[in-house]
Motif scaffolding. Sequence first.
Motif, PDB file in Angstrom:
ATOM      1  N   LEU A   6      -0.168  18.166  -7.947  1.00  0.00           N
ATOM      2  CA  LEU A   6       0.168  19.289  -8.830  1.00  0.00           C
ATOM      3  C   LEU A   6      -0.731  20.487  -8.544  1.00  0.00           C
ATOM      4  N   THR A   7      -1.986  20.227  -8.204  1.00  0.00           N
ATOM      5  CA  THR A   7      -2.940  21.296  -7.898  1.00  0.00           C
ATOM      6  C   THR A   7      -2.515  22.069  -6.655  1.00  0.00           C
ATOM      7  N   LYS A   8      -1.865  21.407  -5.707  1.00  0.00           N
ATOM      8  CA  LYS A   8      -1.374  22.096  -4.508  1.00  0.00           C
ATOM      9  C   LYS A   8      -0.334  23.154  -4.871  1.00  0.00           C
ATOM     10  N   ILE A   9       0.375  22.942  -5.962  1.00  0.00           N
ATOM     11  CA  ILE A   9       1.351  23.931  -6.428  1.00  0.00           C
ATOM     12  C   ILE A   9       0.621  25.049  -7.156  1.00  0.00           C
ATOM     13  N   GLU A  32      -8.517   1.194 -12.725  1.00  0.00           N
ATOM     14  CA  GLU A  32      -8.778   1.758 -11.401  1.00  0.00           C
ATOM     15  C   GLU A  32      -7.472   2.086 -10.689  1.00  0.00           C
ATOM     16  N   GLN A  33      -6.477   1.188 -10.798  1.00  0.00           N
ATOM     17  CA  GLN A  33      -5.176   1.432 -10.173  1.00  0.00           C
ATOM     18  C   GLN A  33      -4.485   2.624 -10.829  1.00  0.00           C
ATOM     19  N   ALA A  34      -4.492   2.668 -12.151  1.00  0.00           N
ATOM     20  CA  ALA A  34      -3.869   3.781 -12.867  1.00  0.00           C
ATOM     21  C   ALA A  34      -4.550   5.092 -12.494  1.00  0.00           C
ATOM     22  N   GLN A  35      -5.857   5.114 -12.466  1.00  0.00           N
ATOM     23  CA  GLN A  35      -6.600   6.329 -12.118  1.00  0.00           C
ATOM     24  C   GLN A  35      -6.282   6.773 -10.696  1.00  0.00           C
ATOM     25  N   GLY A  41       0.800  -1.219   0.000  1.00  0.00           N
ATOM     26  CA  GLY A  41       0.000   0.000   0.000  1.00  0.00           C
ATOM     27  C   GLY A  41       0.835   1.271   0.000  1.00  0.00           C
ATOM     28  N   ASP A  42       2.085   1.176  -0.462  1.00  0.00           N
ATOM     29  CA  ASP A  42       3.005   2.312  -0.448  1.00  0.00           C
ATOM     30  C   ASP A  42       3.071   3.077  -1.761  1.00  0.00           C
ATOM     31  N   THR A  43       2.330   2.671  -2.772  1.00  0.00           N
ATOM     32  CA  THR A  43       2.454   3.278  -4.097  1.00  0.00           C
ATOM     33  C   THR A  43       2.280   4.792  -4.069  1.00  0.00           C
ATOM     34  N   LEU A  44       1.221   5.276  -3.458  1.00  0.00           N
ATOM     35  CA  LEU A  44       0.950   6.715  -3.477  1.00  0.00           C
ATOM     36  C   LEU A  44       2.038   7.503  -2.755  1.00  0.00           C
ATOM     37  N   ALA A  45       2.546   6.978  -1.656  1.00  0.00           N
ATOM     38  CA  ALA A  45       3.612   7.668  -0.923  1.00  0.00           C
ATOM     39  C   ALA A  45       4.895   7.709  -1.748  1.00  0.00           C
ATOM     40  N   ALA A  75      -4.832  10.400 -10.233  1.00  0.00           N
ATOM     41  CA  ALA A  75      -5.619  11.378  -9.466  1.00  0.00           C
ATOM     42  C   ALA A  75      -4.772  11.982  -8.342  1.00  0.00           C
ATOM     43  N   MET A  76      -3.968  11.148  -7.682  1.00  0.00           N
ATOM     44  CA  MET A  76      -3.082  11.642  -6.637  1.00  0.00           C
ATOM     45  C   MET A  76      -2.055  12.599  -7.228  1.00  0.00           C
TER      46      MET A  76
END
Length: 126
Positions: A63-66, A50-53, A7-11, A57-58
């Motif tokens: 990028l939106t935070k920038i 679903e995994q790619a999305q 479950g570390d992919t997003l991090a 999305a993350m």
Amino acid sequence: MAEREKGDTLAVVGRQLDAFAKTLAAQAGVGVVAYEPVWAIGTGKVAGPEQAQEVHAMIRAQLTKISKDFAEKTLILYGGSVKGSNAQSLLDAADVDGALVGGASLDAADFSAIAGAAQALATKLG
């Protein structure tokens, strides 16, 4: 694959994106971000849409935070065993803006199917 299973992919992807996103943001719209799971490179395995999305999305949110403008102007591409048989479902994902095509580009029929999926989506989006 071990990172995905833990479950570390997003991090992991988030840390990688942090390493260069502000530099890329200095010229919004000039560069692209490509996500390709290491476990999919040359293996024939592919993240499902679903995994790619989820990862795309993350990336878009980070990028939106920038800058919202930066996030909107930056294309996010998916790579990792994109084939004619899965291109449409991957390209249909909301935050997948395109594909990095590897081995399938060497097979005319497979590449044609990928191009067809991209064309169908472009036509649908107008």
